[in-house]
Design an enzyme around this catalytic site. Structure first.
Site, PDB file in Angstrom:
ATOM      1  N   GLU A   1      25.487 -13.698 -16.195  1.00  0.00           N
ATOM      2  CA  GLU A   1      26.967 -14.036 -17.001  1.00  0.00           C
ATOM      3  C   GLU A   1      27.494 -12.976 -17.541  1.00  0.00           C
ATOM      4  OE1 GLU A   1      25.054 -18.279 -18.102  1.00  0.00           O
ATOM      5  OE2 GLU A   1      24.437 -16.840 -19.286  1.00  0.00           O
TER       6      GLU A   1
ATOM      7  N   GLU B   1      24.069 -21.564 -11.614  1.00  0.00           N
ATOM      8  CA  GLU B   1      23.110 -22.221 -12.555  1.00  0.00           C
ATOM      9  C   GLU B   1      24.075 -23.345 -12.871  1.00  0.00           C
ATOM     10  OE1 GLU B   1      22.327 -20.368 -16.441  1.00  0.00           O
ATOM     11  OE2 GLU B   1      21.683 -18.738 -15.432  1.00  0.00           O
TER      12      GLU B   1
END
Length: 1014
Positions: free
Chosen positions: A199, A302
Site C-alpha cells: 500500500e 486485497e
C-alpha cells in the site's frame, strides 16, 4: 419419472426469440499504451493481459489472506490450507512480520513458530500457491505495521530513501528474501508471486517525489538480490496506477511486473452493519485498469472479506453482518464483471494477536469476521457462499479471456432497475447481473435478452408465464453457450456450482435462491426427471428445463443411450452442502463431486474404493454424485460406509457421528497460587538493575523531548507490554500534586503510586491514545526520599500508513510530568520493560510475548513456575479472591485435559462481561481492570473490563495440551480504589467436530530461574 410438465414440440423455440440491441464491448487500449515489461527471469510463472500462467496453464488465482504468525501452531497450517482448498481457492497470500523476526537489530531469528518452512510445506501438500508479502512494511493491523520497535530510533523518514532507514531494512530483507526465494516454484516450492512493500500509496506533501522510484526500486532490488525470480506484484491502496508497468505510471521506472490494488468499499463500520452507503460499489475499476495497466492481468491483491474491529467496538459478530454472504454475492460478482483474474480476499483466516503482536487500534482477536473463524470453524454462511463462487471459476476457463462489455441497464433486461455487464470469450458469454441501485432491498422481476448460437437472440425464461427474480442485495452470473465436457449448455439462469465429465456420464450442479424461478437449455435431447418437478420443452436437439427453486432437489437425466448428463438442481442453502474435491494438487481432471455436510478435505480413488476425509458435526447423509464408474465402495475418515446406488447412479449412505466424552474443568474450582507482581512499590524494593533514564536527547525524530531526559521506552529498548517507571526525589514537604502525561496507544491505561500509596489511574477508553493525570499527593516529610511509580499499558506501536506522518514513531512512556514545587530535574527516573529488552530471554515465543511485570521478568508465566521459590501463596483465584487493593496480582494454576483424539474441539477462555454502553468515556462507571491471560507461557488474551468488546478468547490445540497438563497464569491489574475481582472466568468448549488433523504440542521455553531477573 416425477412431475414433468411438457409442452408440445410444435412450439418452435425460434418463436420465443426476440431481437436484441447491439452489444457494445469495451475498447482495449493495449495497442496504444506503451507497455513496460521486463524480461521474465524464469518460464514457470508467466502472464499476459488476461491472466497468469503456471507451467503453461492459464489460471484464475483465487486467493485468501492468512498470516502464519497469527497462528503459532505449525501443525494447524495444513488444516487451514485444506479448508481453503475446499472453498475452490488455489492460492493464499501471507505477510511476514519483521518485528517478530528481528527483535534486535542485526539478529534475524526465524525458528520455532516463526519458521516459515512448515507453512510452505503445508501449502504445497494441500495444493495451494502462495503470494509472499514480506514488506518490509506490511500494515496488517500489526504492531508498528510490522516494523520492529527499534525502528523508532532511526532518524530518517520511514518508508523513504533515507539512507539509515534503508540500511535498517537490509538484514531482514536479505534473510527473509532468501527464505522466500528458496520456496519459489522454480525451486519446487509453492510461491509464485512476491509483493514488494505494501500500500505504497499515500504520503504527505513533504514527501517528494512520491511515489519515489529510488525507494521502490531499492525494495525491489533487495528481493531480486536475494534470489527472487518469480513476478513481482504490487498492492496499491486504491487504483492509482502507482508503479504499474507502463511508462506513464507514477513511480516509473521503478515498476512491478504485475500491477494490483486493493479495496475495502464498505469500510469498517460494524456498528451499523446493515448500512451499505450509496455509491460504495465500485463501477469504474475496469476502465481504470485499462488506463493504468492494460497489459497485465486485472489484479486485486486485497479485497474486503471482513473487517477489523477496534477497542470498544461492536464486536466481530456485527462485522460478520456487515460483510456477510450478501456482501460476497454483490461485491465479488461485481469484481468478476471487471475481469479480475488475480483476487486475494482479506482476511480468509484472521487468527489471533497473541503475545502483543497487534497494533494498538485492535484487541487480541483478529477474527476479522472472515470466512474461517478465529478458532478455525467453518460454520459461517459466507464460507459456503465463497465455495459456490470460487468453484464455478475452476470449471469456467472461458472466463479468463472473456472480453468485458459495458455495463448497461437497458440492453440486457426488460427493466432499468437492473444493470448487466456482459463478458464474451469466443462463443461463451457471461452476464453479471446486479441492481442498478446496488444497495436496494427490493426484489426485481426480469427477463434476460441474450444471443445464443442455438436459437439466435432470445428472451429467457422462454416458458410462458415465468420470469426471473433478483432479490435485494443479490447478484447473479448467467451463462450462455457454455461448454460442459463437449456438450453445450445453451444458457442457464441458474448459477453453476460445478460440473465434471466422467468416463460414463457428466454431472452438472446448478442452484438458485429460495423461491426463484430459473431456466436452462442443453443441446442434448432425451429427458428423464429422476427427482422433483420440472417443466420442459424438448425439440430439434435441445432440451429446456424450467423450474422453481422450492427447497426440494430436482434431478434431470438428459441424453440418449449413454454418456448422460445428470443435472442436479438445488436451492442455494442446499448447495452449501455440496463439495467438489480434486484428487491431486493443482489438478481438477479427476474431481469428485459429493454432498457431505460440514467439511470435505480430501478424496482419493484407489481401484473400486473412494476414500474421503472430512469433518462432521452431526450424523450426516453422504452422497457421491460424481466419481469414476469403477468406484463401488466408500470410506469416510478410514471407516467403511454402507452405500446404496440411487436412480442417478449416486452412492448414498450415512456417516454416524461417533460418541465422545468431552469435558473441561471449572477454573474456579482449581487450586490457585498467588504472588504480588508489583513489588516495585514496596519500600525495600531494589531497582539497581533497572535502566537509568539518562538520555538527554531522544533518538526519536518525531517528538522532541519535553522532559530533561527521555522517558520514551523505545529509546531504551523496551517495545512491548507493560512498562514501569520509578521516579525518585527528595521532598520539601510542600508538594501537593503530581501530573503525568502518558502514552500507550488506544485504550491504554496507567496507574500512579507514591511509595506504596495508590494515587490514581488513567482508566483508559477506546479513542484515547494518551492521557493526562493529575493526582493529589499525601503530606510528605521534608528531606525524605520518595519514589513515584508509574505503570503504563503499552498496547503496541502505531502503524505508518501515510508516509511522512511518522506515526510509527509515536513514543510509548511518559511524555511529560510535573511535581508541584519542583523542577523536572529534581526527579531521577529509571524504567523497565521485558527482561533484557531487545536481548529478550524467551526466544521460543519471540520478542513481543512478555512485558515488564515482575512475574513476566521472572518467567513466572511459563510452565513449571509453580515450583519457583518466589513466595507463592495459596489462593482461590482471581474470581473468588482477586486483589485486596489497587495493584497488580498474578495468579497461576495447572489443570489437566483429556480430550479425545480424532476430534477438532475449539475451546476458549471467557470472561464475564464488565463493559457497558458508556465505556467509551474516561468516566465509565464499570470497574476498571486489565487482565493478561497466559496459557502454557503464551500470552493469549488481553482483557480490558471497562473498554471491551472482547470477552471470549479462543486458544488452539497445540498451545493447549489437549491430553496432558496445562499451566494457566492470569495477571490482574486493578485501576480503581478498593479491591478488584474478575467478574467471571471460565474454560468452555465452543464446538465438537469429528475429524481434523493430528496436532502436537508446541514446545516453548519452560520455567527456570532467570539470570539477572529483578
Amino acid at each position: 419419472m416425477k412431475g414433468i410438465l411438457k409442452f408440445g414440440g410444435a412450439v418452435a423455440l425460434s418463436c420465443l426469440a426476440v431481437e436484441s440491441a447491439a452489444r457494445a464491448v469495451a475498447f482495449q487500449p493495449d495497442q496504444w499504451i506503451a507497455p513496460y515489461k521486463r524480461e521474465a527471469l524464469q518460464d514457470i510463472v508467466t502472464w499476459d493481459k488476461d491472466s497468469i500462467f503456471v507451467n503453461g496453464e492459464r489460471i484464475f488465482l483465487y486467493s485468501g489472506e492468512v498470516h502464519p504468525y497469527r497462528l503459532p501452531v505449525p501443525d494447524l497450517y495444513l488444516d487451514l490450507f485444506q479448508k481453503i482448498k475446499a472453498l475452490g481457492y488455489n492460492g493464499v497470500s501471507f505477510y511476514v512480520d519483521w518485528a517478530l523476526l528481528e527483535g534486535k537489530p542485526g539478529e534475524y531469528r526465524e525458528e520455532g513458530v516463526f519458521d516459515l518452512q512448515p507453512f510452505f510445506d503445508a501449502a504445497k501438500e494441500a495444493g495451494i500457491y502462495l503470494i509472499a508479502r514480506p514488506g518490509p512494511y506490511i500494515n496488517a493491523e500489526s504492531s508498528g505495521g510490522g516494523f520492529p520497535g527499534w525502528i523508532q530510533r532511526v532518524n530518517g523518514t520511514l518508508r523513504t530513501r533515507a539512507p539509515d532507514f534503508l540500511a535498517a531494512t537490509d538484514n531482514y530483507m536479505k534473510n527473509v528474501g532468501a527464505k522466500i526465494a528458496s520456496a519459489q516454484i522454480t525451486n519446487g516450492g509453492p510461491i509464485i508471486l512476491v509483493q514488494p512493500e505494501n500500500e505504497y500509496t499515500q504520503a504527505t506533501s513533504a514527501i517528494k517525489p512520491f511515489p519515489d522510484p529510488e525507494y521502490f526500486q531499492y525494495v525491489e532490488d533487495q528481493l531480486r538480490d536475494a534470489g527472487i525470480v518469480v513476478p513481482l506484484i504490487s498492492n496499491d491502496a486504491s487504483p492509482k496506477g502507482y508503479n504499474a508497468p507502463i511508462e506513464t505510471a507514477p513511480g516509473y521506472p521503478a515498476v512491478v511486473d504485475i500491477y494490483g490494488h486493493d479495496g475495502y468499499p464498505l469500510g469498517f463500520d460494524c456498528a451499523n452493519p446493515t448500512v451499505w452507503p450509496n455509491n460504495a460499489l465500485p463501477t469504474n475499476w475496469h476502465q481504470l485498469h485499462l488506463q493504468q495497466s492494460p497489459n497485465t492481468p486485472y489484479s486485486i491483491v486485497e479485497f474486503q472479506a471482513g473487517s477489523f474491529d477496534p477497542w470498544g467496538g461492536p464486536g466481530f459478530d456485527k462485522c460478520g453482518v456487515l460483510v456477510n454472504a450478501e456482501f460476497e454475492r454483490v461485491f465479488y460478482k461485481n469484481l468478476y464483471s471487471f475481469g479480475v483474474t488475480i483476487l486475494n480476499l482479506y482476511m480468509t483466516y484472521g487468527g489471533t494477536n497473541w503475545g502483543n503482536l497487534g497494533h494498538p487500534g485492535g484487541y487480541t482477536s483478529y477474527d476479522y469476521a472472515a470466512v474461517i473463524r478465529e478458532d478455525r470453524r467453518v460454520d459461517r454462511e459466507k464460507y459456503s457462499e465463497q465455495k459456490l463462487q470460487a468453484n464455478f471459476f475452476k470449471v469456467s476457463p472461458a472466463y479468463l479471456t472473456a472480453a468485458r462489455g459495458n455495463a448497461s441497464n437497458t440492453t440486457w433486461t426488460n427493466t432499468q432497475a437492473l444493470t448487466v455487464t456482459p463478458a464474451v470469450s469466443n462463443t461463451t458469454s457471461f452476464y453479471f447481473v446486479r441492481h442498478s441501485k446496488y444497495n436496494t432491498l427490493d426484489s426485481t422481476s426480469y427477463k434476460l435478452n441474450i444471443p445464443t448460437t442455438a436459437f439466435g437472440n432470445i428472451t429467457v425464461p422462454q416458458v410462458n408465464g415465468t420470469s426471473l427474480t433478483l432479490n435485494g442485495r443479490d447478484s447473479k452470473i448467467h451463462v450462455s453457450n457454455y461448454d460442459i465436457g463437449g456438450a453445450t449448455l445453451v444458457y442457464s439462469t441458474a448459477e453453476i456450482f460445478t460440473w465434471h465429465k466422467y468416463d460414463d456420464k457428466t454431472v452438472l450442479v446448478v442452484y438458485g435462491g429460495p423461491g426463484e424461478t430459473h431456466e436452462l437449455a442443453l443441446a442434448v435431447t432425451g429427458l428423464e426427471v429422476l427427482e422433483g418437478d420440472v417443466k420442459s420443452i424438448t425439440t430439434r436437439g435441445y432440451t429446456v428445463l424450467n423450474f422453481n427453486v422450492d427447497g426440494g432437489r430436482k434431478i434431470a437425466k438428459v441424453g440418449v443411450e449413454s454418456n448422460f448428463i445428470y443435472v442436479y438442481i438445488v436451492d442455494r442453502n442446499e448447495a452449501y452442502n455440496y463439495w467438489t474435491v480434486d484428487q491431486a494438487p493443482h489438478d481438477s481432471s479427476s474431481a469428485v463431486i459429493l454432498k457431505a455436510g460440514y467439511l470435505t478435505r480430501t478424496a482419493k480413488v484407489n481401484g473400486d474404493t473412494l476414500a474421503v476425509t472430512g469433518d462432521l458435526n452431526a450424523t450426516t447423509p453422504i452422497e457421491v454424485i460424481g466419481a469414476p464408474s469403477s468406484v463401488t465402495t466408500l470410506t469416510f475418515n478410514g471407516k467403511d460406509v454402507s452405500v446404496q446406488v440411487s436412480k442417478a447412479g449416486a452412492m448414498t449412505g450415512t456417516v454416524e457421528l461417533p460418541k465422545a466424552d468431552i469435558s473441561v474443568p471449572k477454573l474456579n474450582e482449581l487450586e490457585w497460587k498467588y504472588i504480588d507482581t508489583l513489588p516495585e512499590i514496596q519500600a525495600d524494593y531494589d531497582d539497581s538493575k533497572w535502566k537509568v533514564a539518562d538520555l538527554k536527547k531522544t533518538y526519536n525524530s518525531l517528538r522532541p523531548l519535553t522532559t530533561p531526559v527521555s522517558l520514551y521506552s523505545s529509546d531504551y529498548g523496551f517495545h512491548t507490554g507493560t512498562l514501569l517507571y520509578r521516579g525518585t526525589f527528595k521532598a520539601t514537604g510542600n508538594e501537593t500534586t503530581f501530573y503525568a502525561w502518558t502514552q500507550g496507544g488506544s485504550a491504554f491505561g496507567s496507574t500512579i503510586w507514591i511509595d506504596d500509596q495508590f494515587l490514581g489511574s488513567w482508566r483508559g477508553y477506546d479513542a484515547a491514545t494518551n492521557g493526562n493525570s493529575t493526582v493529589t499527593l499525601p503530606n510528605l516529610t521534608a528531606g525524605k526520599e520518595y519514589t513515584i511509580t508509574v505503570v503504563i499499558d503499552n498496547q503496541g506501536l502505531d502503524q505508518t500508513w501515510t508516509i511522512g506522518t511518522e506515526t510509527g514513531k509515536n513514543p510509548r512512556g511518559i511524555l511529560n510530568y510535573n511535581l508541584a514545587g519542583h523542577s523536572q530535574s529534581d526527579v531521577s527516573w529509571k524504567l523497565t520493560g521485558n527482561l533484557g529488552g531487545e536481548d529478550y530471554v524467551d526466544i521460543s515465543r519471540g520478542p513481543l510475548n512478555e512485558g515488564g511485570l515482575f512475574a513476566e521478568r521472572s518467567g513466572l508465566h511459563q510452565p513449571g513456575a509453580l515450583s519457583a521459590d518466589v513466595g507463592w501463596k495459596a489462593s482461590k483465584g482471581p474470581v473468588t479472591d482477586g486483589i485486596a487493593a489497587p495493584g497488580i496480582g498474578f495468579f497461576a494454576t495447572e489443570f489437566d485435559l483429556n480430550l479425545p483424539t480424532g476430534w477438532d474441539i475449539p475451546v476458549s477462555f471467557t470472561f464475564t462481561n464488565g463493559t457497558s454502553s458508556n465505556s467509551t468515556g474516561a468516566g465509565s462507571s464499570v470497574a476498571a481492570y486489565r487482565v493478561q491471560l497466559y496459557v502454557n507461557g503464551w500470552q493469549y488474551g488481553k482483557y480490558v473490563s471497562n473498554v471491551g468488546p472482547q470477552t471470549n478468547f479462543p486458544v488452539p490445540e497445540g498451545i493447549l495440551n489437549y491430553r496432558g497438563t496445562n499451566y494457566l497464569a492470569v495477571s490482574l491489574w486493578g485501576l480503581d480504589a478498593g479491591a478488584t475481582k474478575i467478574a467471571g472466568l471460565e474454560l468452555a468448549v465452543d464446538g465438537e467436530v469429528w475429524g481434523g488433523l493430528e496436532v502436537g504440542v508446541v514446545e516453548g521455553q519452560k520455567y527456570e530461574a532467570r539470570e539477572g531477573a529483578y
